[in-house]
Write an enzyme that holds these catalytic residues in place. Structure first.
Site, PDB file in Angstrom:
ATOM      1  N   HIS A 186       0.838  -1.200   0.000  1.00  0.00           N
ATOM      2  CA  HIS A 186       0.000   0.000   0.000  1.00  0.00           C
ATOM      3  C   HIS A 186       0.875   1.253   0.000  1.00  0.00           C
ATOM      4  CE1 HIS A 186      -3.984  -1.812   0.558  1.00  0.00           C
ATOM      5  NE2 HIS A 186      -3.405  -2.691   1.364  1.00  0.00           N
ATOM      6  N   ASP A 193      -7.265  -3.312  -1.390  1.00  0.00           N
ATOM      7  CA  ASP A 193      -8.024  -4.247  -0.571  1.00  0.00           C
ATOM      8  C   ASP A 193      -9.453  -4.268  -1.087  1.00  0.00           C
ATOM      9  OD1 ASP A 193      -5.799  -4.708   0.944  1.00  0.00           O
ATOM     10  OD2 ASP A 193      -6.418  -3.456   2.631  1.00  0.00           O
ATOM     11  N   TYR A 220      -5.549 -16.163   5.624  1.00  0.00           N
ATOM     12  CA  TYR A 220      -4.249 -15.537   5.903  1.00  0.00           C
ATOM     13  C   TYR A 220      -4.457 -14.559   7.048  1.00  0.00           C
ATOM     14  CZ  TYR A 220       0.208 -13.166   5.159  1.00  0.00           C
ATOM     15  OH  TYR A 220       1.471 -12.646   5.324  1.00  0.00           O
ATOM     16  N   HIS A 223      -6.705 -11.160   7.225  1.00  0.00           N
ATOM     17  CA  HIS A 223      -7.332 -10.954   5.924  1.00  0.00           C
ATOM     18  C   HIS A 223      -8.640 -11.725   5.752  1.00  0.00           C
ATOM     19  CE1 HIS A 223      -3.343  -9.358   5.189  1.00  0.00           C
ATOM     20  NE2 HIS A 223      -3.770  -8.836   4.055  1.00  0.00           N
ATOM     21  N   ASP A 225     -11.500 -10.471   6.335  1.00  0.00           N
ATOM     22  CA  ASP A 225     -12.562  -9.532   5.980  1.00  0.00           C
ATOM     23  C   ASP A 225     -12.284  -8.787   4.671  1.00  0.00           C
ATOM     24  OD1 ASP A 225     -10.469  -7.997   6.863  1.00  0.00           O
ATOM     25  OD2 ASP A 225     -11.669  -6.717   8.188  1.00  0.00           O
ATOM     26  N   HIS A 226     -11.232  -9.177   3.965  1.00  0.00           N
ATOM     27  CA  HIS A 226     -10.959  -8.551   2.673  1.00  0.00           C
ATOM     28  C   HIS A 226      -9.974  -9.409   1.881  1.00  0.00           C
ATOM     29  CE1 HIS A 226      -7.457  -7.152   5.027  1.00  0.00           C
ATOM     30  NE2 HIS A 226      -6.833  -7.006   3.862  1.00  0.00           N
ATOM     31  N   HIS A 228      -6.695  -8.907  -0.490  1.00  0.00           N
ATOM     32  CA  HIS A 228      -5.653  -7.936  -0.813  1.00  0.00           C
ATOM     33  C   HIS A 228      -4.952  -8.356  -2.096  1.00  0.00           C
ATOM     34  CE1 HIS A 228      -1.925  -5.532  -0.045  1.00  0.00           C
ATOM     35  NE2 HIS A 228      -1.316  -6.599  -0.524  1.00  0.00           N
TER      36      HIS A 228
END
Length: 244
Positions: A186, A193, A220, A223, A225-226, A228
């Site tokens: 990022h 994301d 992972y 992660h 909730d999203h 990447h």
């Protein structure tokens, strides 16, 4: 919706105009907006900044695990990506970028060169000038543009369903505020994301064939909730819940 319809109509007008004046094997000089204009047909062996601009827009049309270089050299990989782009949009898939291919690209981009379904604002919810990250502001913004075109390809491959970006570029301050990794992509502007629908696993699985070299998703740590996706010089995929 109005914006997309307007661009499609403009693209059609351009094609008709090209037919009238006999554009033939060259791209002509007409363009759909003020972003960029290709003035020649490109094929294997071509080189130059116009090839780089094309590569930015077709880099999301690659095979699983492949990454297209933005090197301005129209080689076999660029031709293959152009073929996939052409096939995806119902064009003659010959790997040669000519008037029809450029017209489709013009219809897919806004005046600031972003694809019509994504904006710089979506890829930068940190600050207004792209500063404070691991690279210069100009590089971070350029990386975000490349990411958006990969997401545009993925969006189309998924059936033109909306893709929601919850986080893109972060300065060090923004990254620290959300507990991001000190080496997070990022900070370079080339990460996004993704949340919402399609499912996180579907997004993780699909992103493997659209030029992303870093994919982290459900299963992972941190992660669930999203999903990447990013460009990473050292490719790494991990979304155990999704079989990745």
């Amino acid at each position: 919706m109005f914006r997309c319809v307007s661009r499609l109509l403009l693209s059609f007008v351009m094609l008709m105009a090209g037919a009238v004046v006999g554009v033939g094997a060259t791209a002509g000089t007409a363009h759909a907006d003020s972003c960029y204009t290709w003035n020649r047909t490109l094929s294997q062996g071509s080189s130059g900044s116009d090839v780089t601009q094309l590569q930015i827009r077709v880099a999301g049309w690659v095979t699983s695990g492949e990454r297209l270089s933005y090197d301005g050299q129209y080689g076999a990989r660029t031709a293959a990506a152009v073929k996939k782009f052409q096939a995806a949009y119902g064009l003659s898939a010959d790997g040669v970028a000519g008037p029809a291919t450029f017209s489709k690209i013009y219809a897919l981009q806004d005046a600031d060169c972003t694809p019509v379904h994504f904006t710089y604002a979506e890829l930068n919810k940190c600050n207004s000038d792209w500063s404070g990250g691991a690279v210069s502001a100009a590089t971070a913004k350029s990386n975000a543009l490349k990411t958006m075109w990969k997401l545009e390809a993925m969006r189309h491959a998924l059936g033109d369903v909306p893709i929601t970006v919850s986080s893109g570029f972060r300065s060090y301050a923004c990254n620290n505020a959300v507990g991001g990794s000190a080496s997070s992509r990022h900070l370079y502007g080339d990460a996004a994301d993704l949340v919402g629908s399609p499912s996180l696993c579907r997004l993780a699985q699909q992103s493997r064939t659209h030029g992303f070299s870093e994919i982290l998703g459900p299963g992972y740590p941190g992660h669930n909730d999203h999903t990447h996706v990013a460009f990473d010089p050292s490719p790494y995929w991990s979304a155990p819940t999704c079989g990745i």
